[in-house]
Design a protein around this motif. Structure first.
Motif, PDB file in Angstrom:
ATOM      1  N   SER A  71       2.428  11.794 -10.882  1.00  0.00           N
ATOM      2  CA  SER A  71       3.288  10.964 -10.044  1.00  0.00           C
ATOM      3  C   SER A  71       4.101  11.760  -9.040  1.00  0.00           C
ATOM      4  O   SER A  71       4.796  11.177  -8.217  1.00  0.00           O
ATOM      5  N   SER A  72       4.001  13.090  -9.109  1.00  0.00           N
ATOM      6  CA  SER A  72       4.771  13.934  -8.186  1.00  0.00           C
ATOM      7  C   SER A  72       4.244  15.364  -8.225  1.00  0.00           C
ATOM      8  O   SER A  72       3.516  15.749  -9.143  1.00  0.00           O
ATOM      9  N   VAL A  73       4.666  16.134  -7.241  1.00  0.00           N
ATOM     10  CA  VAL A  73       4.359  17.566  -7.219  1.00  0.00           C
ATOM     11  C   VAL A  73       4.979  18.229  -8.446  1.00  0.00           C
ATOM     12  O   VAL A  73       4.350  19.063  -9.103  1.00  0.00           O
ATOM     13  N   GLY A 103      -2.505  16.348   1.857  1.00  0.00           N
ATOM     14  CA  GLY A 103      -1.539  15.923   0.860  1.00  0.00           C
ATOM     15  C   GLY A 103      -2.029  15.993  -0.578  1.00  0.00           C
ATOM     16  O   GLY A 103      -1.339  15.547  -1.487  1.00  0.00           O
ATOM     17  N   TYR A 104      -3.211  16.555  -0.810  1.00  0.00           N
ATOM     18  CA  TYR A 104      -3.785  16.672  -2.159  1.00  0.00           C
ATOM     19  C   TYR A 104      -3.164  17.893  -2.822  1.00  0.00           C
ATOM     20  O   TYR A 104      -3.409  19.026  -2.434  1.00  0.00           O
ATOM     21  N   PHE A 121      -1.685  15.065  -7.522  1.00  0.00           N
ATOM     22  CA  PHE A 121      -0.756  14.151  -6.868  1.00  0.00           C
ATOM     23  C   PHE A 121      -1.234  14.010  -5.432  1.00  0.00           C
ATOM     24  O   PHE A 121      -1.443  14.996  -4.740  1.00  0.00           O
ATOM     25  N   ARG A 122      -1.384  12.783  -4.987  1.00  0.00           N
ATOM     26  CA  ARG A 122      -1.869  12.507  -3.630  1.00  0.00           C
ATOM     27  C   ARG A 122      -0.771  11.855  -2.789  1.00  0.00           C
ATOM     28  O   ARG A 122      -1.045  10.973  -1.998  1.00  0.00           O
ATOM     29  N   GLY A 123       0.444  12.312  -2.969  1.00  0.00           N
ATOM     30  CA  GLY A 123       1.568  11.631  -2.350  1.00  0.00           C
ATOM     31  C   GLY A 123       1.984  12.079  -0.982  1.00  0.00           C
ATOM     32  O   GLY A 123       2.984  11.603  -0.464  1.00  0.00           O
ATOM     33  N   GLY A 124       1.276  12.993  -0.375  1.00  0.00           N
ATOM     34  CA  GLY A 124       1.623  13.407   0.983  1.00  0.00           C
ATOM     35  C   GLY A 124       2.500  14.642   1.015  1.00  0.00           C
ATOM     36  O   GLY A 124       2.055  15.695   1.421  1.00  0.00           O
TER      37      GLY A 124
END
Length: 129
Positions: A71-73, A103-104, A121-124
């Motif tokens: 859910s996060s880095v 962002g991967y 995490f693929r959150g940018g």
């Protein structure tokens, strides 16, 4: 959509210890046991858990690559630290992999049987806190 996966493991007890320690960082816990098989699951968006990752005994397991969502880095970083502390082998330190996708952010470890386990995490944003 994939519902669950089974990982063949040569030493169920050692693998259970490794995965209990490692997957906690991603919100997983033991949710089912059937004899020597154990399953881990994480709460979904409704707060329900179901068996997602099964460990099943096998004398000569064939290895595979399993990528789990983070859910996060920070959660990727925690996964990597936990896996190494549990005896896993580094197979790719936490970091951005723009050649996969912008962002991967991911980390890779090998479990006791050589399965390549990834947290992604693929959150940018890719800067750890």
């Amino acid at each position: 959509m994939i519902d669950h996966v089974s990982l063949a493991v040569s030493n169920p007890e050692a693998s259970r210890v490794f995965y209990e320690h490692t997957l906690t960082s991603l919100g997983y816990s033991v949710v089912a046991e059937h004899g020597p098989m154990v399953a881990f699951g994480a709460a979904d968006h409704d707060g329900r858990t179901h068996p997602e990752v099964w460990l099943t005994p096998e004398a000569n397991p064939m290895t595979l690559h399993l990528a789990l969502s983070a859910s996060s880095v920070d959660q990727v970083e925690a996964f990597h630290r936990a896996a190494l502390a549990a005896g896993g082998t580094d197979n790719g330190a936490p970091g951005e992999r723009p050649h996969y996708q912008p962002g991967y952010y991911a980390a890779f470890v090998l479990d006791p049987d050589g399965h390549n386990i990834e947290a992604v995490f693929r959150g940018g944003t890719t800067e750890p806190a």
